[in-house]
Design an enzyme around this catalytic site. Structure first.
Site, short mmCIF file in Angstrom:
data_model
loop_
_atom_site.label_atom_id
_atom_site.label_comp_id
_atom_site.label_asym_id
_atom_site.label_seq_id
_atom_site.Cartn_x
_atom_site.Cartn_y
_atom_site.Cartn_z
N SER A 215 8.92 -12.71 5.69
CA SER A 215 7.73 -12.58 6.53
C SER A 215 6.43 -12.99 5.85
CB SER A 215 7.61 -11.13 7.01
OG SER A 215 7.50 -10.26 5.92
N HIS B 123 12.26 -11.29 11.77
CA HIS B 123 11.29 -12.34 12.10
C HIS B 123 11.96 -13.61 12.63
CE1 HIS B 123 7.40 -10.71 10.89
NE2 HIS B 123 8.08 -10.02 9.99
N LYS C 141 9.29 -7.19 17.57
CA LYS C 141 8.51 -8.38 17.23
C LYS C 141 8.59 -9.37 18.40
CE LYS C 141 8.36 -7.45 12.36
NZ LYS C 141 9.29 -7.02 11.33
C1 LIG Z 1 9.37 -5.75 10.62
C2 LIG Z 1 10.66 -5.62 9.94
C3 LIG Z 1 11.43 -4.46 10.09
C4 LIG Z 1 10.94 -3.28 10.86
O1 LIG Z 1 11.09 -3.44 12.22
P1 LIG Z 1 10.44 -2.39 13.22
O2 LIG Z 1 11.18 -2.59 14.48
O3 LIG Z 1 9.00 -2.71 13.31
O4 LIG Z 1 10.68 -1.04 12.62
C5 LIG Z 1 12.67 -4.42 9.49
N1 LIG Z 1 13.12 -5.45 8.74
C6 LIG Z 1 12.40 -6.57 8.56
C7 LIG Z 1 12.97 -7.69 7.75
C8 LIG Z 1 11.14 -6.69 9.15
O5 LIG Z 1 10.43 -7.80 8.98
#
Ligand SMILES: *Cc1c(COP(=O)(O)O)cnc(C)c1O
Length: 396
Positions: free
Chosen positions: A185, A213, A243
């Site tokens: 990310s 992502h 996301k």
């Molecule tokens: C954003 C993210 C999460 C967390 O996801 P949420 O649904 O916001 O709790 C988990 N793993 C990765 C790789 C992320 O980028």
């Protein structure tokens, strides 16, 4: 309050404030769309994970409202008592279809998913090979399992192979897993999944890809595993529903026996209340939209490519992203923060990201273009970048 606690909290807060590392949170005064309002100011928003604009999609809002009318606002129980609504079952069937797997299980968040899934299969007699830049929730999930954590250098396949060989030949571990983000990310680079799968086959490693992502973004929206055509090779396909999907939640997609095991052994599924019905209905419809059409995903990439080309032309260092995530690497931490603050004053919301989230000296303003941005908004952002970049001596 206990004196010890009071001193601990005050001292540490003061230290963070002195170092300029205390993060003040500005609430968004309305929807988290392509333009947001903060402190009464309208800003082009380049900081959300709302990649496809689905968090604010009118059709999904309506579907959530209808489900709330029919089922109420809460699921009422954990999944294993009577919190499993027919809506959850439909969602999980849809997720399996979306990911090309036999089955899927949903959780309350992507973070929670990593708390749930890793420790359901790994324990103190096992080892986990973990990319050095993996997300915090992967790191915490690995720790929770009590397995031996062996970090490998970021996307360094020679290092992974050497460590996989050493771990499997040591005879110390019952099982060995390799775990990675699908898309990283902070830099927007993609994990080398074909090589990871090859190494996993050689040493019989369990494979675990958290594509938070990637889903909705890579593989024509179907994610990074699909991008490489590896649906049959990856044991755990993890995704988030918060996301690109735009709502909240997380899931594991994989073989039916694995999902059945998670339903009886993953603790957040057993001991934390199920996702609420309005959210589940909206998520299911959002996933269907991604199955039916690549239109939003195509638009996202078009906007990402446009923003990247524009920033590059202005002379900014945008790193080596392979996805719409567009870091603008400035380097010095204080300058990075000043840059982001000036963008804000000029009408662009793009958050600075500095040590310890990224290595020292690689401070960056991270831009997250979405399908919902118009060319005019991106042009406005680019003009602002040019102005602030020249003013602060980042470009000439
Ligand atoms: C954003 C993210 C999460 C967390 O996801 P949420 O649904 O916001 O709790 C988990 N793993 C990765 C790789 C992320 O980028």
């Amino acid at each position: 309050m206990s004196n010890v606690l009071n001193t601990f909290v005050d001292d540490n807060l003061q230290q963070l404030r002195d170092q300029g590392l205390y993060n003040e949170i500005d609430p968004v005064e309305g929807p988290n769309g392509s333009v947001i309002q903060v402190r009464g100011k309208n800003l082009v928003n380049l900081s959300s994970n709302n990649y496809l604009g689905l968090a604010t999609n009118d059709k999904l809002k309506k579907i959530a409202q209808e489900a709330i009318e029919k089922y109420g606002v809460g699921a009422g129980a954990v999944r294993t008592i009577n919190g499993t609504l027919d809506l959850h079952v439909k969602l999980e069937e849809k997720l399996a279809e979306f990911k090309g797997t036999e089955a899927a299980i949903s959780y309350q968040s992507g973070f929670n998913c990593n708390m749930a899934a890793i420790s359901a299969v790994m324990d103190k007699n096992d080892a986990i090979l973990s990319d050095q830049l993996n997300h915090a929730s992967i790191i915490d999930g690995c720790r929770l399992s009590k397995a031996k954590i062996i970090a490998f250098n970021h996307s360094d396949m020679d290092d992974l192979r050497a460590k996989a060989k050493a771990a499997t030949e040591s005879g110390l571990y019952n099982k060995v897993m390799v775990i990675t983000d699908g898309v990283f990310s902070m830099d927007g680079d993609i994990a080398k999944l074909p090589e990871i799968v090859e190494i996993a086959k050689e040493f019989d490693l369990i494979t675990y890809v958290d594509d938070a992502h990637g889903s909705g973004v890579t593989g024509k929206g179907k994610g990074t595993v699909k991008h490489f055509g590896l649906e049959k090779e990856i044991d755990f396909q993890i995704g988030t529903l918060s996301k690109a999907i735009g709502v909240v939640g997380g899931y594991v997609a994989g073989k039916k026996n694995l999902i059945d095991w998670l339903k009886v052994r993953s603790r957040p599924f057993l001991f934390s209340t199920a996702l609420p019905p309005g959210d589940v209905a909206a998520i299911t419809a959002a996933v269907q939209m991604l199955i039916d059409s690549t239109e939003l995903c195509d638009k996202l990439w078009e906007n990402g490519d446009y923003l990247k080309a524009g920033l590059k032309k202005l002379g900014f260092n945008i790193g080596a992203s392979e996805t719409p995530i567009t870091p603008c690497i400035i380097g010095d931490e204080k300058l990075t923060q000043a840059f982001s603050a000036r963008l804000f004053e000029e009408g662009v919301y793009a958050k600075s990201i500095v040590f310890p989230t990224v290595p020292k000296g690689t401070g960056r303003v991270r831009n997250m273009p979405t399908a919902a941005h118009t060319k005019e908004m991106l042009d406005e952002a680019l003009a602002t970048y040019e102005k602030v970049g020249k003013e602060l001596g980042v470009i000439f």
